[in-house]
Every structure is written in structure tokens, then in C-alpha cells.
Scaffold this motif. Structure first.
Motif, PDB file in Angstrom:
ATOM      1  N   LEU A 213       2.926   4.665  12.995  1.00 37.26           N
ATOM      2  CA  LEU A 213       3.797   5.505  12.176  1.00 37.26           C
ATOM      3  C   LEU A 213       4.257   4.821  10.897  1.00 37.26           C
ATOM      4  O   LEU A 213       4.033   5.344   9.806  1.00 37.26           O
ATOM      5  N   ARG A 214       4.881   3.676  11.022  1.00 36.10           N
ATOM      6  CA  ARG A 214       5.544   3.094   9.859  1.00 36.10           C
ATOM      7  C   ARG A 214       4.555   2.550   8.823  1.00 36.10           C
ATOM      8  O   ARG A 214       4.719   2.780   7.624  1.00 36.10           O
ATOM      9  N   LEU A 215       3.531   1.824   9.268  1.00 33.52           N
ATOM     10  CA  LEU A 215       2.572   1.279   8.301  1.00 33.52           C
ATOM     11  C   LEU A 215       1.790   2.371   7.569  1.00 33.52           C
ATOM     12  O   LEU A 215       1.654   2.308   6.340  1.00 33.52           O
ATOM     13  N   PRO A 216       1.253   3.398   8.254  1.00 28.85           N
ATOM     14  CA  PRO A 216       0.595   4.475   7.494  1.00 28.85           C
ATOM     15  C   PRO A 216       1.535   5.174   6.518  1.00 28.85           C
ATOM     16  O   PRO A 216       1.132   5.535   5.412  1.00 28.85           O
ATOM     17  N   ALA A 217       2.804   5.363   6.928  1.00 28.02           N
ATOM     18  CA  ALA A 217       3.758   6.015   6.037  1.00 28.02           C
ATOM     19  C   ALA A 217       4.119   5.142   4.842  1.00 28.02           C
ATOM     20  O   ALA A 217       4.533   5.645   3.791  1.00 28.02           O
ATOM     21  N   SER A 218       3.942   3.825   4.978  1.00 28.49           N
ATOM     22  CA  SER A 218       4.346   2.909   3.904  1.00 28.49           C
ATOM     23  C   SER A 218       3.276   2.709   2.835  1.00 28.49           C
ATOM     24  O   SER A 218       3.557   2.108   1.791  1.00 28.49           O
ATOM     25  N   LEU A 219       2.052   3.195   3.056  1.00 23.82           N
ATOM     26  CA  LEU A 219       0.962   2.933   2.111  1.00 23.82           C
ATOM     27  C   LEU A 219       1.251   3.441   0.701  1.00 23.82           C
ATOM     28  O   LEU A 219       0.943   2.746  -0.274  1.00 23.82           O
ATOM     29  N   PRO A 220       1.825   4.638   0.504  1.00 26.07           N
ATOM     30  CA  PRO A 220       2.122   5.058  -0.882  1.00 26.07           C
ATOM     31  C   PRO A 220       3.128   4.147  -1.584  1.00 26.07           C
ATOM     32  O   PRO A 220       3.156   4.098  -2.813  1.00 26.07           O
ATOM     33  N   TYR A 221       3.943   3.434  -0.834  1.00 25.26           N
ATOM     34  CA  TYR A 221       4.886   2.484  -1.418  1.00 25.26           C
ATOM     35  C   TYR A 221       4.253   1.097  -1.553  1.00 25.26           C
ATOM     36  O   TYR A 221       4.603   0.335  -2.454  1.00 25.26           O
ATOM     37  N   LEU A 222       3.341   0.787  -0.651  1.00 26.79           N
ATOM     38  CA  LEU A 222       2.781  -0.553  -0.599  1.00 26.79           C
ATOM     39  C   LEU A 222       1.841  -0.841  -1.764  1.00 26.79           C
ATOM     40  O   LEU A 222       1.901  -1.922  -2.364  1.00 26.79           O
ATOM     41  N   PHE A 223       0.961   0.108  -2.109  1.00 22.62           N
ATOM     42  CA  PHE A 223      -0.058  -0.201  -3.108  1.00 22.62           C
ATOM     43  C   PHE A 223       0.500  -0.356  -4.517  1.00 22.62           C
ATOM     44  O   PHE A 223       0.046  -1.239  -5.256  1.00 22.62           O
ATOM     45  N   PRO A 224       1.467   0.444  -4.953  1.00 21.89           N
ATOM     46  CA  PRO A 224       2.102   0.104  -6.240  1.00 21.89           C
ATOM     47  C   PRO A 224       2.754  -1.274  -6.219  1.00 21.89           C
ATOM     48  O   PRO A 224       2.695  -2.012  -7.212  1.00 21.89           O
ATOM     49  N   ALA A 225       3.337  -1.636  -5.058  1.00 23.67           N
ATOM     50  CA  ALA A 225       3.933  -2.970  -4.942  1.00 23.67           C
ATOM     51  C   ALA A 225       2.853  -4.054  -5.004  1.00 23.67           C
ATOM     52  O   ALA A 225       3.063  -5.110  -5.613  1.00 23.67           O
ATOM     53  N   LEU A 226       1.710  -3.803  -4.401  1.00 23.04           N
ATOM     54  CA  LEU A 226       0.622  -4.784  -4.446  1.00 23.04           C
ATOM     55  C   LEU A 226       0.071  -4.949  -5.858  1.00 23.04           C
ATOM     56  O   LEU A 226      -0.301  -6.057  -6.266  1.00 23.04           O
ATOM     57  N   ARG A 227      -0.005  -3.848  -6.612  1.00 25.27           N
ATOM     58  CA  ARG A 227      -0.465  -3.965  -7.999  1.00 25.27           C
ATOM     59  C   ARG A 227       0.515  -4.795  -8.823  1.00 25.27           C
ATOM     60  O   ARG A 227       0.102  -5.639  -9.637  1.00 25.27           O
ATOM     61  N   LEU A 228       1.807  -4.559  -8.619  1.00 23.57           N
ATOM     62  CA  LEU A 228       2.805  -5.382  -9.301  1.00 23.57           C
ATOM     63  C   LEU A 228       2.703  -6.838  -8.858  1.00 23.57           C
ATOM     64  O   LEU A 228       2.842  -7.753  -9.680  1.00 23.57           O
ATOM     65  N   ALA A 229       2.471  -7.048  -7.570  1.00 22.81           N
ATOM     66  CA  ALA A 229       2.340  -8.409  -7.067  1.00 22.81           C
ATOM     67  C   ALA A 229       1.124  -9.112  -7.659  1.00 22.81           C
ATOM     68  O   ALA A 229       1.177 -10.306  -7.972  1.00 22.81           O
ATOM     69  N   GLY A 230       0.017  -8.369  -7.825  1.00 26.24           N
ATOM     70  CA  GLY A 230      -1.163  -8.962  -8.441  1.00 26.24           C
ATOM     71  C   GLY A 230      -0.903  -9.386  -9.868  1.00 26.24           C
ATOM     72  O   GLY A 230      -1.280 -10.496 -10.284  1.00 26.24           O
ATOM     73  N   ALA A 231      -0.268  -8.503 -10.642  1.00 23.21           N
ATOM     74  CA  ALA A 231       0.068  -8.857 -12.026  1.00 23.21           C
ATOM     75  C   ALA A 231       1.046 -10.024 -12.070  1.00 23.21           C
ATOM     76  O   ALA A 231       0.913 -10.933 -12.909  1.00 23.21           O
ATOM     77  N   ALA A 232       2.033 -10.025 -11.160  1.00 23.28           N
ATOM     78  CA  ALA A 232       2.990 -11.127 -11.126  1.00 23.28           C
ATOM     79  C   ALA A 232       2.316 -12.436 -10.742  1.00 23.28           C
ATOM     80  O   ALA A 232       2.676 -13.506 -11.260  1.00 23.28           O
ATOM     81  N   ALA A 233       1.342 -12.373  -9.842  1.00 21.09           N
ATOM     82  CA  ALA A 233       0.623 -13.584  -9.451  1.00 21.09           C
ATOM     83  C   ALA A 233      -0.158 -14.164 -10.626  1.00 21.09           C
ATOM     84  O   ALA A 233      -0.242 -15.394 -10.785  1.00 21.09           O
ATOM     85  N   VAL A 234      -0.731 -13.296 -11.459  1.00 18.19           N
ATOM     86  CA  VAL A 234      -1.432 -13.782 -12.655  1.00 18.19           C
ATOM     87  C   VAL A 234      -0.452 -14.482 -13.597  1.00 18.19           C
ATOM     88  O   VAL A 234      -0.723 -15.579 -14.114  1.00 18.19           O
ATOM     89  N   VAL A 235       0.709 -13.848 -13.814  1.00 21.91           N
ATOM     90  CA  VAL A 235       1.729 -14.462 -14.666  1.00 21.91           C
ATOM     91  C   VAL A 235       2.161 -15.810 -14.096  1.00 21.91           C
ATOM     92  O   VAL A 235       2.283 -16.811 -14.824  1.00 21.91           O
TER      93      VAL A 235
END
Length: 280
Positions: A188-210
Motif C-alpha cells: 500500500l504505502r510504497l506504491p502510493a508514494s511513487l508520485p511523490y518519490l520520483f520528483p524527489a529522486l530527480r531533485l536528489a540527482g540534481a543535488a548530487a551533481v551539485v
């Protein structure tokens, strides 16, 4: 296809703004009340975009490799560091989010410090991390730790919001099935969290580059795009377009990392929709 068109449109708008300001801007910059709030528009500070592209094709040094090859190798080196930092930061963020979702006391006690951690200037933390880890880790690993320091925050906050997003009726339904914490998390919780998780992962990727670029600059790690920016900056007065080639490489690296994360989003979101249909 539509996303590609948006990217091309964004590049076209940026190029138009750059060349437009260079055409009408003052060589001394735009000054208001004694403060310069727009940069100088001369060739030394803002070379034409086609000049930067032409510089990519010329040798870095006399008889050496073209600049684009040097920048590509530097980006590949930094990408490796970024990938390690991103994975480490994402894992730490995931664990923190799960703990904070499960235990309210952990959320109340830990979340303020997670937020506070991002208020400390990275330029001040990087030399400290280099000093602490310099005797036990190679330089690239120290830079990866710096990258993970920036990457964990958006994952922790975004995933926590996603794990808390299921409705009370959905949670009660899982309890009626006698589903434990782990099964509720997975089903339940992990499938429901995917729309929130992937924008966070994109931000995390950009932050990791910085973080990787700043870490390379602060620790003096050679071989990456951060160090290349410093080396090319020394030639800013004699070869200004060369400086922008390294900056362009860093920007494209950030876009590439975000694109890789977006590719992972497509199959997982399709699986999430399939699970929703089956459960309904």
C-alpha cells in the motif's frame, strides 16, 4: 515526444534570452542604485553561444584533444562519483522516511534536524569532510559522501510525504486483512508514494551533481568537471569561451542524471497503475 519538445523549447528560449541580452545589454552591466543586478554583456563576460560551441571543437591545448572530449571524460568521472553519492543518499533518505513514518516520535525528533542539515553551507562542510575522511577514504569517496549529503534530504522528505498519503480507509482495509507493517508498506504505502518519490529522486540527482562538483572544487579532487571548471577559470581573461564549455558540461550532466531517473519512472508507474487496477 512532448517532453522532448518542451526541452528543445526551453533551450531555444534560453538561447534567445542570452543573445537578446547580449545584443541590448550594456558592456558594463545594468546598474541600479549603485548595484549591478545584470551581468556585463561584453565578449569577455558573455561570449556568444556559437563561440562556446566552436570552442568545444578546438584543442584544449596545442596538439591536444578537443575540448569536448576532455569535458566528456571529466563528466564521466563526475558521473561515477555522483552515482555512488546518489545511491547512498537515496538509501539513507529511504531508511529515514520509513522510520519517521512508522514511529511518530522519530518523526518529531528527527525531522527538524533533517531540515536543519540543509541550512549549513556546503562550501564549509566539504573541507571538513575531506579532513575527516582523507585518511581512511580515497578522494573520490569523500566527494561521494558530500554528494550523498545533499541527495538524502529530498528523498527523505518526499518519500515521507508519499508514505503518509494513503487514505485512512485504505490503511483500515489492510488491517482488516490482518496485514502486518511490512506487507502494508510493500502493498500500500510504497506504491502510493511513487508520485511523490520520483520528483524527489530527480531533485536528489540534481543535488548530487551539485554536491559532487562543489566537493571536487573544495577538496581538489582531479579528473572531474568541478576541477576542470577551476582550471579553465584561470584562462577566463584570455579564453572566456573555454570556461563556459566546462559549465555547459556540468549543466548537461545534471540533465542527464535527471533523465536517467525519469527513465526508471516509466515502468514503475505503469506497474503501480496495474496494481491499482488489480486491487480494485
Amino acid at each position: 515526444m512532448r517532453r522532448t519538445l518542451y526541452v528543445l523549447l526551453g533551450v531555444a528560449i534560453f538561447a534567445a534570452l542570452w543573445e537578446g541580452y547580449k545584443l541590448v545589454g550594456s558592456p558594463d552591466g545594468t546598474v541600479l542604485f549603485g548595484v549591478r543586478f545584470l551581468p556585463r554583456a561584453d565578449d569577455l563576460s558573455m561570449p556568444h553561444l556559437w563561440t562556446v560551441l566552436q570552442r568545444l571543437g578546438r584543442p584544449e591545448l596545442t596538439g591536444g584533444d578537443p575540448v569536448w572530449i576532455v569535458v566528456l571524460h571529466a563528466c564521466a568521472f563526475t558521473f561515477g562519483i555522483t552515482a555512488v553519492g546518489f545511491l547512498g543518499g537515496a538509501l539513507v533518505g529511504l531508511l529515514l522516511a520509513v522510520l519517521m513514518q512508522q514511529f511518530r516520535i522519530v518523526e518529531r525528533g528527527l525531522l527538524p534536524y533533517v531540515i536543519l542539515s540543509q541550512t549549513v553551507p556546503l562550501i564549509a562542510i566539504a573541507p571538513l569532510m575531506a579532513g575527516w575522511g582523507g585518511t581512511i577514504m580515497p578522494p573520490w569517496a569523500t566527494v561521494s559522501v558530500i554528494a550523498s549529503y545533499l541527495a538524502f534530504f529530498p528523498v527523505a522528505v518526499g518519500l515521507l510525504r508519499g508514505l503518509q498519503s494513503p487514505t485512512a480507509s485504505g490503511v483500515e482495509l489492510m488491517r482488516s486483512y490482518a496485514a502486518g507493517w511490512w506487507r502494508t508498506l510493500i502493498k500500500l504505502r510504497l506504491p502510493a508514494s511513487l508520485p511523490y518519490l520520483f520528483p524527489a529522486l530527480r531533485l536528489a540527482g540534481a543535488a548530487a551533481v551539485v554536491g559532487a562538483v562543489v566537493g571536487e572544487i573544495s577538496t581538489g579532487t582531479r579528473g572531474g568537471i568541478g576541477r576542470l571548471i577551476i582550471e579553465y577559470s584561470r584562462e577566463a581573461t584570455s579564453d572566456p569561451a573555454k570556461v563556459y564549455t566546462a559549465m555547459l558540461g556540468a549543466a548537461l550532466l545534471g540533465l542527464f542524471v535527471a533523465g536517467v531517473v525519469s527513465l526508471l519512472e516509466v515502468p514503475l508507474m505503469r506497474h503501480r497503475r496495474h496494481v491499482e487496477v488489480v486491487t480494485l
